[in-house]
Scaffold this active site. Structure first.
Site, PDB file in Angstrom:
ATOM      1  N   ASP A  47       2.817 -11.737  -0.370  1.00 25.62           N
ATOM      2  CA  ASP A  47       2.159 -10.912  -1.390  1.00 25.62           C
ATOM      3  C   ASP A  47       1.916 -11.665  -2.683  1.00 25.62           C
ATOM      4  O   ASP A  47       1.294 -11.120  -3.600  1.00 25.62           O
ATOM      5  CB  ASP A  47       2.992  -9.656  -1.683  1.00 25.62           C
ATOM      6  CG  ASP A  47       3.001  -8.709  -0.511  1.00 25.62           C
ATOM      7  OD1 ASP A  47       3.790  -7.751  -0.527  1.00 25.62           O
ATOM      8  OD2 ASP A  47       2.240  -8.950   0.450  1.00 25.62           O
TER       9      ASP A  47
ATOM     10  N   ARG B  90      -2.657  -5.489  12.095  1.00 25.84           N
ATOM     11  CA  ARG B  90      -1.419  -4.767  11.726  1.00 25.84           C
ATOM     12  C   ARG B  90      -1.039  -3.698  12.754  1.00 25.84           C
ATOM     13  O   ARG B  90      -1.078  -2.500  12.498  1.00 25.84           O
ATOM     14  CB  ARG B  90      -1.575  -4.194  10.324  1.00 25.84           C
ATOM     15  CG  ARG B  90      -1.885  -5.304   9.319  1.00 25.84           C
ATOM     16  CD  ARG B  90      -1.976  -4.848   7.921  1.00 25.84           C
ATOM     17  NE  ARG B  90      -0.655  -4.632   7.346  1.00 25.84           N
ATOM     18  CZ  ARG B  90      -0.489  -4.227   6.082  1.00 25.84           C
ATOM     19  NH1 ARG B  90      -1.525  -3.983   5.329  1.00 25.84           N
ATOM     20  NH2 ARG B  90       0.723  -4.030   5.605  1.00 25.84           N
TER      21      ARG B  90
ATOM     22  N   ARG C  84      -3.886   0.326  -6.855  1.00 24.26           N
ATOM     23  CA  ARG C  84      -2.915   0.683  -5.810  1.00 24.26           C
ATOM     24  C   ARG C  84      -1.538   0.097  -6.118  1.00 24.26           C
ATOM     25  O   ARG C  84      -0.521   0.643  -5.734  1.00 24.26           O
ATOM     26  CB  ARG C  84      -3.382   0.141  -4.452  1.00 24.26           C
ATOM     27  CG  ARG C  84      -4.647   0.791  -3.923  1.00 24.26           C
ATOM     28  CD  ARG C  84      -4.891   0.392  -2.500  1.00 24.26           C
ATOM     29  NE  ARG C  84      -3.694   0.671  -1.685  1.00 24.26           N
ATOM     30  CZ  ARG C  84      -3.545   0.259  -0.428  1.00 24.26           C
ATOM     31  NH1 ARG C  84      -4.497  -0.466   0.130  1.00 24.26           N
ATOM     32  NH2 ARG C  84      -2.461   0.553   0.256  1.00 24.26           N
TER      33      ARG C  84
ATOM     34  N   CYS D  39      -6.578  -3.309   8.529  1.00 21.26           N
ATOM     35  CA  CYS D  39      -7.032  -3.324   7.131  1.00 21.26           C
ATOM     36  C   CYS D  39      -7.627  -4.712   6.896  1.00 21.26           C
ATOM     37  O   CYS D  39      -7.733  -5.530   7.800  1.00 21.26           O
ATOM     38  CB  CYS D  39      -5.874  -3.041   6.183  1.00 21.26           C
ATOM     39  SG  CYS D  39      -4.715  -4.397   6.117  1.00 21.26           S
TER      40      CYS D  39
ATOM     41  N   LYS E 180       6.393  -0.936  -6.016  1.00 21.51           N
ATOM     42  CA  LYS E 180       5.610  -0.086  -5.101  1.00 21.51           C
ATOM     43  C   LYS E 180       6.228  -0.115  -3.710  1.00 21.51           C
ATOM     44  O   LYS E 180       6.413   0.927  -3.079  1.00 21.51           O
ATOM     45  CB  LYS E 180       4.177  -0.610  -5.023  1.00 21.51           C
ATOM     46  CG  LYS E 180       3.359  -0.007  -3.865  1.00 21.51           C
ATOM     47  CD  LYS E 180       1.954  -0.548  -3.794  1.00 21.51           C
ATOM     48  CE  LYS E 180       1.850  -1.842  -3.044  1.00 21.51           C
ATOM     49  NZ  LYS E 180       1.808  -1.735  -1.586  1.00 21.51           N
ATOM     50  N   ASN E 181       6.593  -1.299  -3.240  1.00 23.17           N
ATOM     51  CA  ASN E 181       7.053  -1.440  -1.851  1.00 23.17           C
ATOM     52  C   ASN E 181       8.494  -1.006  -1.631  1.00 23.17           C
ATOM     53  O   ASN E 181       8.977  -1.030  -0.501  1.00 23.17           O
ATOM     54  CB  ASN E 181       6.814  -2.869  -1.363  1.00 23.17           C
ATOM     55  CG  ASN E 181       5.335  -3.147  -1.194  1.00 23.17           C
ATOM     56  OD1 ASN E 181       4.511  -2.224  -1.304  1.00 23.17           O
ATOM     57  ND2 ASN E 181       4.987  -4.385  -0.929  1.00 23.17           N
TER      58      ASN E 181
HETATM   59  C1  EPZ Z   1       5.097  -4.796   4.120  1.00 29.54           C
HETATM   60  O1  EPZ Z   1       4.047  -4.493   5.001  1.00 29.54           O
HETATM   61  C2  EPZ Z   1       4.488  -4.705   2.733  1.00 29.54           C
HETATM   62  N1  EPZ Z   1       3.989  -3.344   2.493  1.00 29.54           N
HETATM   63  C3  EPZ Z   1       3.333  -5.704   2.625  1.00 29.54           C
HETATM   64  O2  EPZ Z   1       2.836  -5.636   1.284  1.00 29.54           O
HETATM   65  C4  EPZ Z   1       3.887  -7.109   2.870  1.00 29.54           C
HETATM   66  O3  EPZ Z   1       2.827  -8.040   2.811  1.00 29.54           O
HETATM   67  C5  EPZ Z   1       4.544  -7.150   4.256  1.00 29.54           C
HETATM   68  O4  EPZ Z   1       5.569  -6.134   4.338  1.00 29.54           O
HETATM   69  C6  EPZ Z   1       5.184  -8.495   4.542  1.00 29.54           C
HETATM   70  O5  EPZ Z   1       6.160  -8.756   3.570  1.00 29.54           O
HETATM   71  C7  EPZ Z   1       4.845  -2.403   2.068  1.00 29.54           C
HETATM   72  O6  EPZ Z   1       6.022  -2.630   1.920  1.00 29.54           O
HETATM   73  C8  EPZ Z   1       4.258  -1.050   1.797  1.00 29.54           C
HETATM   74  P1  EPZ Z   1       5.237  -6.284   8.335  1.00 29.54           P
HETATM   75  P2  EPZ Z   1       4.364  -4.237   6.570  1.00 29.54           P
HETATM   76  O7  EPZ Z   1       5.477  -5.196   9.318  1.00 29.54           O
HETATM   77  O8  EPZ Z   1       5.698  -3.655   6.718  1.00 29.54           O
HETATM   78  C9  EPZ Z   1       3.123  -7.832  12.281  1.00 29.54           C
HETATM   79  C10 EPZ Z   1       1.237  -5.264  -0.378  1.00 29.54           C
HETATM   80  O9  EPZ Z   1       0.343  -6.017  -0.780  1.00 29.54           O
HETATM   81  N2  EPZ Z   1       3.554  -6.596  12.958  1.00 29.54           N
HETATM   82  O10 EPZ Z   1       6.419  -6.988   7.754  1.00 29.54           O
HETATM   83  O11 EPZ Z   1       3.193  -3.502   7.127  1.00 29.54           O
HETATM   84  C11 EPZ Z   1       2.100  -7.562  11.181  1.00 29.54           C
HETATM   85  O12 EPZ Z   1       0.807  -7.444  11.739  1.00 29.54           O
HETATM   86  C12 EPZ Z   1       1.499  -5.145   1.106  1.00 29.54           C
HETATM   87  O13 EPZ Z   1       2.005  -4.609  -1.121  1.00 29.54           O
HETATM   88  C13 EPZ Z   1       3.305  -6.435  14.321  1.00 29.54           C
HETATM   89  O14 EPZ Z   1       2.725  -7.314  14.960  1.00 29.54           O
HETATM   90  O15 EPZ Z   1       4.356  -5.721   7.135  1.00 29.54           O
HETATM   91  C14 EPZ Z   1       2.243  -8.779  10.307  1.00 29.54           C
HETATM   92  O16 EPZ Z   1       1.475  -9.830  10.867  1.00 29.54           O
HETATM   93  C15 EPZ Z   1       0.467  -5.901   1.936  1.00 29.54           C
HETATM   94  N3  EPZ Z   1       3.701  -5.299  14.940  1.00 29.54           N
HETATM   95  C16 EPZ Z   1       3.737  -9.110  10.430  1.00 29.54           C
HETATM   96  O17 EPZ Z   1       4.211  -8.417  11.589  1.00 29.54           O
HETATM   97  C17 EPZ Z   1       4.355  -4.299  14.266  1.00 29.54           C
HETATM   98  O18 EPZ Z   1       4.716  -3.284  14.887  1.00 29.54           O
HETATM   99  C18 EPZ Z   1       4.570  -8.659   9.254  1.00 29.54           C
HETATM  100  O19 EPZ Z   1       4.209  -7.328   8.971  1.00 29.54           O
HETATM  101  C19 EPZ Z   1       4.600  -4.471  12.878  1.00 29.54           C
HETATM  102  C20 EPZ Z   1       4.202  -5.620  12.256  1.00 29.54           C
END
Ligand code: EPZ
Length: 429
Positions: free
Chosen positions: A316, A131, A408, A126, A22-23
């Site tokens: 995850d 996020r 999902r 969420c 999915k990701n």
């Molecule tokens: C991706 O989400 C995945 N989703 C998530 O999987 C996964 O948990 C996550 O990466 C971490 O590996 C998809 O790929 C669709 P991040 P993403 O930006 O990109 C903070 C699932 O279950 N952050 O790496 O949204 C954020 O709040 C999902 O399939 C900021 O602060 O995650 C988090 O604490 C859940 N500012 C951390 O960074 C920003 O601008 C990592 O988030 C962006 C992120």
């Protein structure tokens, strides 16, 4: 609302075909916005998030043609989708769509790079955290974009196109790395991304973009270099296997005991979870066609694990691991370092008899001899499958409510587990 009913106590034995990730599928589909030619994606999983993204892309003018099954193709193989964004008719991503799936915010990069202007709703938080998107906004500014926040929308402009620059992320972000990489492919000059995410899905996207004519080096390392090009062309690319699905079913097999072959699993994307699984006491055999997981009835050893960006233990899989060690012979400690609120499954696992204590970002899990089936509530995608894993080993019947969360990210979950001997069925309505 659909529910899933599990009668625990059955071992899992047989083969589970791993679906496309999915990701990886989501950013790959979004990359279709970067070209006016057709991007063909194979092995796309049949998931609610993929269906929603087809709608979102359609709103921008992208045609998504799902190819029919071909002779000799087996039932579990993913879909082949032809995505054609030959004319982008709307550069706004509306709140009512973006608020349903955070990853849809990622259209901001390709839309800005190709059209020079876009208006994308802030995704909102969420269940697992606030996020924010500050890393995305700063990265696009580093590429020369003018950004305003107006009435809950990010309004981005680059009337003269984007210009390559240096982007240094303060923290690792998978989504922000995807978006920066996609935007940079059409920026003038070189872009260097420092502290880039190294997840396999980043490498999968970079591979696809390169097939589309992008010039990218370093994907999978902390530093990615992109030489901008004038345009990208169509290509064909197969979505990589889902490493989170692989880990989920590996943990489920260790939980119930049994012997399951995870067909199509890509071993080099799942090494940290498999190392943890060996430490817990399962036999894990890796081959070039998949991963075999066995547990011969011996006990489960407790573990101390901290989630981390790739190649560390993935956040995850944290909920799924917690379900597994809830039956360990001893006390485990799981530290969640990526999201501030990713313990929504704890209370639900406790309803099944798990003994878990939370102290900030650390969950202390004292193994119990038995779990007892109960009615539980899914709260987010990965939490919901941790309840399924616990239900597989619980005595009696477990009913998991709100399974739309499961739909999902897990394709044909009941069929895959039922095909290996689990007593599991979906109750509709
Ligand atoms: C991706 O989400 C995945 N989703 C998530 O999987 C996964 O948990 C996550 O990466 C971490 O590996 C998809 O790929 C669709 P991040 P993403 O930006 O990109 C903070 C699932 O279950 N952050 O790496 O949204 C954020 O709040 C999902 O399939 C900021 O602060 O995650 C988090 O604490 C859940 N500012 C951390 O960074 C920003 O601008 C990592 O988030 C962006 C992120």
């Amino acid at each position: 609302m659909d529910r899933i009913c599990i009668t625990g106590g059955q071992q899992l034995n047989g083969t589970i075909a791993i679906s496309g990730a999915k990701n990886a599928a989501l950013p790959l589909m979004i990359a279709s916005l970067l070209t006016d030619e057709t991007l063909t994606l194979d092995n796309v999983p049949r998931l609610a998030d993929v269906a929603l993204l087809k709608r979102i892309l359609g709103n921008h003018g992208v045609d998504c043609l799902v190819k029919g099954k071909r002779a000799g193709q087996n039932g579990v193989a993913g879909e082949t989708i032809e995505l054609s964004a030959n004319e982008i008719v709307d550069t706004t991503a509306p709140y009512d769509l973006v608020s349903r799936m955070r990853a849809s915010f990622w259209v901001i990069g390709p839309l800005l790079a190709r059209m020079g202007a876009t208006r994308v709703s802030l995704p909102g938080g969420c269940a697992i955290g606030t996020r924010p998107v500050d890393f995305f906004i700063d990265a696009l500014k580093d590429l020369g974009a003018e950004i305003d926040i107006d009435a809950g929308y990010v309004v981005a402009r680059a009337p003269r196109g984007l210009t390559g620059g240096r982007i240094t992320f303060p923290h690792i972000s998978v989504g922000a790395t995807h978006v920066a990489m996609m935007a940079a492919t059409l920026a003038r000059g070189e872009t260097v991304i420092e502290n880039a995410a190294r997840e396999p899905e980043i490498v999968d996207l970079a591979t696809c973009l390169t097939r589309m004519g992008a010039e990218i080096t370093g994907a999978g390392t902390p530093t990615i270099r992109i030489q901008g090009v004038d345009r990208l062309h169509g290509a064909r690319h197969a979505v990589m296997p889902d490493r989170i699905e692989t880990g989920t079913y590996a943990f489920a097999t260790a939980m119930t005991g049994g012997d399951v072959f995870l067909e199509g699993a890509q071993v080099d994307t799942i090494e940290a979870p498999l190392t943890v699984l060996r430490g817990i006491g399962a036999d894990v055999e890796t081959t070039n066609s998949g991963v075999r997981v066995r547990r011969n009835g011996a006990g489960l050893a407790p573990v101390d694990v901290e989630t981390a960006p790739f190649p560390g233990f993935p956040t995850d899989l944290q909920a799924q691991l917690m379900a597994l060690v809830s039956r360990a012979d001893g006390t485990s400690h799981l530290r969640e370092t990526i999201f501030e609120n990713r313990f929504m499954h704890v209370q639900e696992l406790a309803r099944l008899g798990a003994d878990i204590h939370l102290d900030g970002q650390v969950a202390t899990v004292r193994g119990v001899d038995r779990l007892k089936g109960a009615e539980v509530m899914a709260t987010d995608l990965r939490a919901s499958v941790s309840l399924v894993i616990a239900g597989l080993a619980a005595e009696g019947e477990t009913v998991v409510n709100r399974v739309y969360h499961l739909d999902r990210g897990f394709e044909q979950l009941e069929a895959k587990l039922g095909g290996c001997g689990a007593e599991i069925e979906r109750l509709t309505g």
